[in-house]
Design a protein around this motif. Structure first.
Motif, PDB file in Angstrom:
ATOM      1  N   ARG A 121      29.451  41.149  -8.801  1.00 29.60           N
ATOM      2  CA  ARG A 121      29.805  42.509  -8.606  1.00 29.60           C
ATOM      3  C   ARG A 121      28.342  43.062  -8.535  1.00 29.60           C
ATOM      4  N   ILE A 122      28.132  43.693  -7.295  1.00 30.11           N
ATOM      5  CA  ILE A 122      26.825  44.412  -7.322  1.00 30.11           C
ATOM      6  C   ILE A 122      27.147  46.093  -6.982  1.00 30.11           C
ATOM      7  N   VAL A 123      26.691  46.591  -7.687  1.00 29.40           N
ATOM      8  CA  VAL A 123      26.615  48.181  -7.530  1.00 29.40           C
ATOM      9  C   VAL A 123      25.171  49.084  -7.517  1.00 29.40           C
ATOM     10  N   VAL A 148      22.777  52.288   1.422  1.00 27.99           N
ATOM     11  CA  VAL A 148      23.967  52.512   2.106  1.00 27.99           C
ATOM     12  C   VAL A 148      23.994  51.312   3.038  1.00 27.99           C
ATOM     13  N   GLY A 149      23.085  51.165   3.816  1.00 27.26           N
ATOM     14  CA  GLY A 149      22.997  50.262   4.802  1.00 27.26           C
ATOM     15  C   GLY A 149      22.887  48.779   4.464  1.00 27.26           C
ATOM     16  N   PHE A 150      22.206  48.864   3.227  1.00 22.98           N
ATOM     17  CA  PHE A 150      21.805  47.604   2.847  1.00 22.98           C
ATOM     18  C   PHE A 150      23.099  47.084   2.010  1.00 22.98           C
ATOM     19  N   ALA A 151      23.783  47.975   1.221  1.00 18.74           N
ATOM     20  CA  ALA A 151      24.937  47.504   0.590  1.00 18.74           C
ATOM     21  C   ALA A 151      26.070  46.989   1.710  1.00 18.74           C
ATOM     22  N   ARG A 152      26.041  47.852   2.764  1.00 16.02           N
ATOM     23  CA  ARG A 152      27.404  47.498   3.670  1.00 16.02           C
ATOM     24  C   ARG A 152      26.865  46.094   4.494  1.00 16.02           C
ATOM     25  N   SER A 153      25.714  45.836   4.574  1.00 18.67           N
ATOM     26  CA  SER A 153      25.166  44.784   5.294  1.00 18.67           C
ATOM     27  C   SER A 153      25.565  43.577   4.300  1.00 18.67           C
ATOM     28  N   LEU A 154      25.178  43.697   3.111  1.00 20.89           N
ATOM     29  CA  LEU A 154      25.254  42.465   2.158  1.00 20.89           C
ATOM     30  C   LEU A 154      26.662  42.425   1.972  1.00 20.89           C
ATOM     31  N   ALA A 155      27.579  43.413   1.873  1.00 21.75           N
ATOM     32  CA  ALA A 155      29.020  43.302   1.748  1.00 21.75           C
ATOM     33  C   ALA A 155      29.406  42.466   2.681  1.00 21.75           C
ATOM     34  N   ARG A 156      29.184  42.279   3.839  1.00 22.44           N
ATOM     35  CA  ARG A 156      29.556  41.641   4.936  1.00 22.44           C
ATOM     36  C   ARG A 156      29.274  40.240   4.631  1.00 22.44           C
ATOM     37  N   GLU A 157      27.838  39.934   4.437  1.00 20.25           N
ATOM     38  CA  GLU A 157      27.317  38.642   4.223  1.00 20.25           C
ATOM     39  C   GLU A 157      27.953  38.011   2.904  1.00 20.25           C
ATOM     40  N   VAL A 165      30.113  44.652  -3.097  1.00 21.04           N
ATOM     41  CA  VAL A 165      28.801  45.071  -3.099  1.00 21.04           C
ATOM     42  C   VAL A 165      29.235  46.441  -2.583  1.00 21.04           C
ATOM     43  N   ASN A 166      28.900  47.666  -3.587  1.00 21.80           N
ATOM     44  CA  ASN A 166      29.342  48.847  -3.598  1.00 21.80           C
ATOM     45  C   ASN A 166      28.154  50.045  -3.996  1.00 21.80           C
ATOM     46  N   VAL A 167      28.314  51.105  -3.364  1.00 26.83           N
ATOM     47  CA  VAL A 167      27.400  52.049  -3.701  1.00 26.83           C
ATOM     48  C   VAL A 167      27.970  53.287  -4.775  1.00 26.83           C
ATOM     49  N   VAL A 168      27.477  53.537  -5.616  1.00 24.98           N
ATOM     50  CA  VAL A 168      27.752  55.040  -6.271  1.00 24.98           C
ATOM     51  C   VAL A 168      26.695  56.148  -5.780  1.00 24.98           C
ATOM     52  N   ALA A 169      27.305  57.277  -5.289  1.00 27.51           N
ATOM     53  CA  ALA A 169      26.437  58.389  -4.962  1.00 27.51           C
ATOM     54  C   ALA A 169      26.566  59.420  -5.840  1.00 27.51           C
ATOM     55  N   PRO A 170      25.913  59.571  -6.889  1.00 34.08           N
ATOM     56  CA  PRO A 170      25.950  60.740  -7.854  1.00 34.08           C
ATOM     57  C   PRO A 170      25.327  62.115  -7.142  1.00 34.08           C
ATOM     58  N   GLY A 171      25.920  62.947  -7.575  1.00 35.97           N
ATOM     59  CA  GLY A 171      25.218  64.502  -7.231  1.00 35.97           C
ATOM     60  C   GLY A 171      24.434  64.859  -8.348  1.00 35.97           C
ATOM     61  N   ALA A 216      38.926  46.256  -9.299  1.00 39.04           N
ATOM     62  CA  ALA A 216      38.456  46.803  -7.987  1.00 39.04           C
ATOM     63  C   ALA A 216      37.921  45.662  -6.881  1.00 39.04           C
ATOM     64  N   ALA A 217      38.916  44.598  -7.379  1.00 41.94           N
ATOM     65  CA  ALA A 217      38.356  43.292  -6.673  1.00 41.94           C
ATOM     66  C   ALA A 217      38.481  43.642  -5.009  1.00 41.94           C
ATOM     67  N   TYR A 218      39.323  44.483  -4.636  1.00 41.35           N
ATOM     68  CA  TYR A 218      39.388  44.537  -3.175  1.00 41.35           C
ATOM     69  C   TYR A 218      38.668  45.823  -2.460  1.00 41.35           C
ATOM     70  N   ILE A 219      37.826  46.165  -3.157  1.00 42.94           N
ATOM     71  CA  ILE A 219      36.878  47.278  -2.891  1.00 42.94           C
ATOM     72  C   ILE A 219      35.323  46.869  -2.447  1.00 42.94           C
ATOM     73  N   THR A 220      34.855  46.776  -1.186  1.00 43.13           N
ATOM     74  CA  THR A 220      33.425  46.269  -0.981  1.00 43.13           C
ATOM     75  C   THR A 220      33.180  47.158   0.141  1.00 43.13           C
ATOM     76  N   GLY A 221      31.735  47.443   0.065  1.00 44.81           N
ATOM     77  CA  GLY A 221      31.010  48.367   1.075  1.00 44.81           C
ATOM     78  C   GLY A 221      31.316  49.955   1.194  1.00 44.81           C
ATOM     79  N   ALA A 222      31.711  50.311   0.021  1.00 46.18           N
ATOM     80  CA  ALA A 222      32.362  51.613  -0.441  1.00 46.18           C
ATOM     81  C   ALA A 222      31.138  52.421  -1.016  1.00 46.18           C
ATOM     82  N   VAL A 223      31.023  53.732  -0.344  1.00 44.49           N
ATOM     83  CA  VAL A 223      30.262  54.667  -1.054  1.00 44.49           C
ATOM     84  C   VAL A 223      31.368  55.558  -1.960  1.00 44.49           C
ATOM     85  N   ILE A 224      31.117  55.444  -3.205  1.00 43.24           N
ATOM     86  CA  ILE A 224      31.715  56.282  -4.049  1.00 43.24           C
ATOM     87  C   ILE A 224      31.232  57.684  -4.550  1.00 43.24           C
ATOM     88  N   PRO A 225      31.435  58.898  -4.024  1.00 46.43           N
ATOM     89  CA  PRO A 225      30.743  59.987  -4.775  1.00 46.43           C
ATOM     90  C   PRO A 225      31.026  60.345  -5.995  1.00 46.43           C
TER      91      PRO A 225
END
Ligand code: NDP
Length: 234
Positions: A121-123, A148-157, A165-171, A216-225
């Protein structure tokens, strides 16, 4: 099941809350730190993520003490705000080097073992401003959008190896990073946040804990705000 987790910048702020949350969920948690003290009971490894050799040494120590990293949270980050006309190239590059290339360094090192084990798991901790933009923060926002581009590319790899590989985007979250914002600026920000307040570090940490979990096993390449609605889901 207790996994080996690493949170960069886990000595304070959001990283510290994430480390606490993963530890409470049963993981063995290591944190990198440069200043202060690591949280009690967790493995603290001194490491500057702008230095590849230090990153490698930190990983070797973690591997010895708690096994190869199965959960990586790339949280460490800095801001050096200024308007473009006044921003030095050094302040632009150094923020990119920490926030974006720093994530590259730790993800690359962690991925090795994850690929071998065919799980992981990479966040990555981005920011609402990476997608919305923010005057005075071209360096910071570029680094956070880059994640975001990094995570989505790595999620595909890495998807075929069972690694997410997912992203959390805090406010805006109450930490040292936002403590210096002038009161008027804080009031102005809160006016634009539908929930009308800054977030707490723990509110970011619970989202990270979820993305790192089996649920969250089926979530990848997502950006969670986690931003009180500021980015409206982007
Ligand atoms: P803090 O300033 O409180 O903490 C930053 C953390 O990053 C510290 O642990 C610091 O370590 C570490 N760090 C910085 N540079 C390096 C480096 N070169 N090597 C190793 N560690 C480093 O920030 P927050 O807790 O607020 O932020 C955590 C993350 O969340 C950051 O990526 C930030 O951009 C992001 N974020 C924060 C928001 C907020 O409102 N607070 C909003 C959106 C995103 P040390 O103590 O040793 O300096």
């Amino acid at each position: 099941m207790s996994r080996s987790a690493l949170v960069t910048g886990g000595n304070r702020g959001i990283g510290r809350a994430i480390a606490g949350e993963l530890s409470a969920a049963g993981d063995q948690v290591a944190v990198t730190y440069r200043s202060g003290e690591p949280p009690e009971g967790l493995l603290g490894v001194n490491c500057d993520i702008t230095d590849t050799a230090q990153v490698d040494t930190a990983f070797k120590r973690i591997e010895e003490e708690q096994g190869p990293v199965e959960v990586l949270v790339a949280n460490a980050g800095v801001s050096k705000d200024n308007l473009l006309a006044m921003m030095s190239e050094e302040d632009f590059s150094s923020v990119l080097d920490t926030n974006l290339t720093g994530a590259f360094r730790v993800a690359k090192r962690a991925a090795r073992g994850m690929i071998r084990r065919r799980s992981g798991r990479i966040v990555l901790i981005s920011s609402v401003v990476g997608l919305m933009g923010s005057g005075g923060q071209v360096n910071y926002a570029a680094s956070k959008a880059g994640l975001v581009g990094f995570a989505r590319s790595l999620a595909r790899e890495l998807g075929s190896r069972g690694i997410t590989v997912n992203v959390v985007a805090p406010g805006f979250v109450e930490t040292d990073m936002t403590a210096d914002l002038p009161e008027e600026r804080q009031a102005e920000i809160k006016k634009n946040v539908p929930l009308g307040r800054f977030g707490a570090a723990e509110e970011v940490a619970t989202a990270v804990r979820f993305l790192a979990s089996e649920d969250a096993a089926y979530i990848t390449g997502a950006v969670i705000p986690v931003d009180g609605g500021l980015g409206m889901g982007h």
